[in-house]
Write a protein that holds these residues in place. Structure first.
Motif, mmCIF file in Angstrom:
data_model
loop_
_atom_site.group_PDB
_atom_site.id
_atom_site.type_symbol
_atom_site.label_atom_id
_atom_site.label_comp_id
_atom_site.label_asym_id
_atom_site.label_seq_id
_atom_site.Cartn_x
_atom_site.Cartn_y
_atom_site.Cartn_z
ATOM 1 N N LEU B 84 51.310 37.133 27.878
ATOM 2 C CA LEU B 84 52.426 38.034 28.190
ATOM 3 C C LEU B 84 52.112 38.880 29.419
ATOM 4 O O LEU B 84 52.914 38.978 30.363
ATOM 5 C CB LEU B 84 52.707 38.921 26.977
ATOM 6 N N LEU B 85 50.905 39.487 29.413
ATOM 7 C CA LEU B 85 50.538 40.330 30.558
ATOM 8 C C LEU B 85 50.485 39.502 31.844
ATOM 9 O O LEU B 85 50.974 39.915 32.893
ATOM 10 C CB LEU B 85 49.180 40.994 30.304
ATOM 11 N N ILE B 106 51.376 47.426 35.904
ATOM 12 C CA ILE B 106 50.844 46.242 35.238
ATOM 13 C C ILE B 106 49.750 45.586 36.089
ATOM 14 O O ILE B 106 48.848 44.939 35.565
ATOM 15 C CB ILE B 106 51.971 45.210 35.000
ATOM 16 N N GLN B 107 49.840 45.755 37.380
ATOM 17 C CA GLN B 107 48.953 45.009 38.259
ATOM 18 C C GLN B 107 47.464 45.108 37.904
ATOM 19 O O GLN B 107 46.749 44.116 38.006
ATOM 20 C CB GLN B 107 49.181 45.382 39.728
ATOM 21 N N ALA B 112 43.686 40.342 31.897
ATOM 22 C CA ALA B 112 44.414 39.654 30.823
ATOM 23 C C ALA B 112 44.085 38.168 30.814
ATOM 24 O O ALA B 112 44.104 37.514 29.762
ATOM 25 C CB ALA B 112 45.915 39.851 30.983
ATOM 26 N N ALA B 113 43.759 37.633 32.005
ATOM 27 C CA ALA B 113 43.402 36.214 32.075
ATOM 28 C C ALA B 113 42.264 35.905 31.117
ATOM 29 O O ALA B 113 42.239 34.840 30.486
ATOM 30 C CB ALA B 113 42.992 35.847 33.494
ATOM 31 N N GLY B 155 43.864 29.806 37.526
ATOM 32 C CA GLY B 155 44.411 31.092 37.973
ATOM 33 C C GLY B 155 43.306 32.111 38.151
ATOM 34 O O GLY B 155 43.226 32.821 39.162
ATOM 35 N N ALA B 156 42.420 32.157 37.135
ATOM 36 C CA ALA B 156 41.339 33.139 37.195
ATOM 37 C C ALA B 156 40.417 32.862 38.381
ATOM 38 O O ALA B 156 39.898 33.792 39.008
ATOM 39 C CB ALA B 156 40.549 33.110 35.884
ATOM 40 N N VAL B 157 40.206 31.595 38.687
ATOM 41 C CA VAL B 157 39.375 31.250 39.847
ATOM 42 C C VAL B 157 39.960 31.886 41.116
ATOM 43 O O VAL B 157 39.247 32.457 41.933
ATOM 44 C CB VAL B 157 39.275 29.709 40.001
ATOM 45 N N MET B 158 41.285 31.834 41.231
ATOM 46 C CA MET B 158 41.927 32.423 42.410
ATOM 47 C C MET B 158 41.818 33.937 42.408
ATOM 48 O O MET B 158 41.664 34.566 43.437
ATOM 49 C CB MET B 158 43.407 32.025 42.445
#
Ligand code: HEM
Ligand code: HEM
Ligand code: SF4
Ligand code: SF4
Lengths: 301, 257
Positions: B84-85, B106-107, B112-113, B155-158
């Protein structure tokens, strides 16, 4: 008098989840119904020749009539939360008695014939053909569910295996594979008026005996009236109350309460059954018929 | 525009189309299918308000799941909450121009990842090692988790390694998809993998177990009020049968036609 010693198994604080023993409850299932009991209910007397087509058509019909069936078939995420919630699994260790696995007997067929993924990639999503083996498993394992709905309480989406079991049993009845116990009983309930097939004279006799017994034990003229027109209350009770221990104590109790209250009441010989087996076989129509009998009795009296 | 950008732009619309049409059809199907029996499960709400609160608790807290299995609840909750986040954080790519203030709050939640990845890993480990869950798993059940893991990890890698992608370019690309003002997208492999799998996810949403998302709202055991004795509950087809006397008592024996 000292109570007899029984070897009572200890109830553990936490339920022990058994190891899986696949196939341990594999079998023929309960006695199958025959022509004599099937026909009166409007079901074919034996497995029809084109059973596969009939079954698949029936599945389509049921899922368009019951939102529960459609939504439950689509929504399960196989999270596993229900796997240790069924007493039939806890008691038998057969993985097909885990609620989700029981549903999957139905779901895998639904996927195979009704969903894109199952039609084109059956292996990927665990979709299976409806074959003899599958139908045998249906008959066996859908009759190892008491439709208690415990699993539904624990599923994050409330998926209710009982609804699936009912649907499966209706499909089975439609292709001519009925279960003897339920269907024979329904025949009796719909003709004689109760699941035991106790006709009016037998019922009358039982109730007279009961009156005598109660009068003897308690010294009060408690009556157990049958078919008394104009009574204020029509009592409908499961027919086990007429003969079985300790159920009969319930009936004795009802009579006493009514006696004490001074209201007029009656049982009906036309509808002397409170247990509607229509639910067990998943048939809305038969369930309704059984209920209509009670309505008619009430109106007639 | 580069070929790869054109392909990805096309893929976006195709998968979005499948998603919208597929979900629309499923939700329509769920909504027109009648629920002839009153079957809410205990503890049953007695009012419509009660049902709304029950549903809110189910969707936000996974109440029933908490009752049944703490481990699945923990991992499932971590995953969904993280998701969600992450999704809220992603809005910044799609909203053209400067973001409303609220999103800036939120940023900071880029971590959250990790919730998402930890949750997914936990679920996967259980699926592999708990015999009961392994028994009920089809290949698609593993693949779904793996796919989400790859999306999350790529995504987390980025976000967390030095393999950053050009997020301004991503923003132009993604918001352009919505405003039909198409532009090139960055072409690092992990970004393309990320994006491609997201499209796959969209496309399989209406034909997979992801249907649990609309399903929960339509589940009769959860969305019904327990008032069977106060108000008559009958479905349209049953009422029709009744009006036309299709089910007749005097025909108890014999076939009803
Ligand atoms: C209304 C929103 C949602 C609710 C209430 C919800 C609820 C749940 C619940 C209770 C579970 C079972 C527990 C678990 O295994 O985690 C679950 C599983 C799952 N959910 Fe959701 N979910 C929602 C949205 C989503 C979305 C948007 C996705 C898309 C990526 C998703 C993907 C999954 C997956 C893949 C599983 C299966 C996990 C496994 O294999 O064990 N959910 N969901
Ligand atoms: C078209 C849709 C999407 C685009 C264009 C996109 C793009 C991106 C980009 C550019 C980043 C890197 C952010 C950075 O470097 O700071 C990122 C991170 C991430 N993405 Fe996506 N993504 C999309 C959809 C999704 C979806 C549906 C999920 C989840 C299922 C997801 C999960 C993640 C995660 C977990 C991260 C890392 C944590 C974060 O930055 O919030 N993405 N995504
Ligand atoms: S708890 Fe519900 S969603 Fe989870 S496996 Fe069982 S039936 Fe499926
Ligand atoms: S409804 Fe059936 S499957 Fe579910 S717990 Fe009860 S007996 Fe088991």
């Amino acid at each position: 008098m000292a109570a007899k010693e029984f070897d009572i198994p200890k109830l553990p604080t936490y339920i022990e989840i058994p190891e899986l023993k696949p196939g341990i409850m594999q079998g023929e299932g309960p006695f199958k119904s025959i022509d004599e009991f099937q026909k009166p209910l409007g079901f074919p007397g034996e497995k029809v020749d084109n059973w596969k087509e009939v079954a698949i058509e029936k599945i389509g019909d049921l899922k368009s009539k019951y939102r529960s069936v459609q939504v439950f078939l689509d929504s399960c995420v196989k999270c596993g939360a229900c796997t240790d919630k069924c007493h039939y699994f806890l008691g038998s260790s057969d993985p097909k008695n885990m609620p989700v696995a029981r549903q999957d007997l139905f779901r895998s067929v639904y996927r195979r014939y009704f969903t894109f993924a199952g039609k084109h990639f059956p292996k990927l999503v665990g979709a299976k053909d409806l074959d003899d083996e599958m139908i045998d498993d249906w008959y066996n394992y859908f009759h190892q569910c008491s439709q208690c709905r415990r699993c539904s309480v624990f599923c994050p989406y409330g998926i209710d295996t009982a609804e699936i079991s009912m649907a499966a049993r209706e499909v089975l009845d439609t292709i001519g594979i009925g279960q003897k116990y339920c269907n024979q009983i329904l025949g009796k309930a719909l003709t004689v008026g109760n699941n035991l097939g106790l006709p009016e004279p037998a019922l009358k006799d039982t109730l007279l005996d009961l009156e005598e017994e109660v009068e003897e034990d308690f010294g009060a003229p408690v009556k157990y009236p049958l078919d008394q027109k104009g009574a204020e209350i029509l009592l409908i009770t499961p027919s086990a109350d007429f003969f079985a221990e300790p159920h009969i104590d319930g009936l004795i109790g009802y009579g006493k309460v009514f006696y004490q209250d001074g209201v007029t009441w009656t049982l009906s010989s036309y509808a002397s059954e409170g247990a509607n087996f229509g639910m067990f076989i998943g048939s809305y129509d038969i369930m309704r018929k059984a209920a209509l009998r009670i309505r008619k009795a009430a109106l007639d009296l | 525009m580069s070929t790869i950008s054109i392909i990805f732009t096309a893929l976006f619309y195709i998968s979005l189309f499948i998603f919208i049409v597929g979900m629309g059809r499923k939700i329509y199907q769920f909504s027109i299918t009648p629920a002839p029996l009153k079957i809410p499960t205990a503890p049953t709400p007695l009012t419509q308000t009660g049902v709304v609160f029950r549903m809110i608790r189910e969707v936000t807290l996974f109440e029933s799941l908490f009752r049944s299995n703490k481990w699945i609840w923990l991992f499932g909750f971590l995953f969904h909450f993280g998701l969600l986040l992450v999704l809220i954080r992603h809005l910044r790519y799609f909203i053209p121009g400067d973001l409303p203030e609220i999103f800036l709050l939120i940023q900071p939640f880029k971590y959250a990842a990790f919730l998402m990845v930890i949750g997914l890993s936990g679920l996967l480990v259980r699926r592999i090692f708990v015999p009961r869950i392994r028994y009920i798993s089809a290949p698609s059940d593993y693949l779904m988790l793996l796919m989400l893991l790859v999306i999350g990890i790529s995504g987390a890698v980025m976000t967390f390694t030095s393999n950053h992608t050009d997020v301004i370019m991503v923003k132009n690309f993604a918001s352009g998809l919505l405003t039909f003002d198409w532009s090139n997208l960055p072409t690092e492999t992990h970004f393309l993998v990320h994006l491609f799998l997201v499209f796959v996810l969209l496309a399989i949403f209406p034909i997979s177990k992801l249907l649990h998302v609309p399903g929960i709202f339509f589940s009769p055991t959860r969305n019904q009020v327990d008032n069977a004795r106060k108000k008559r509950h009958i479905s349209a087809w049953a009422l029709k049968q009744e009006k036309e006397h299709t089910v007749k008592l005097d025909q108890t024996l014999g076939e009803d036609k």
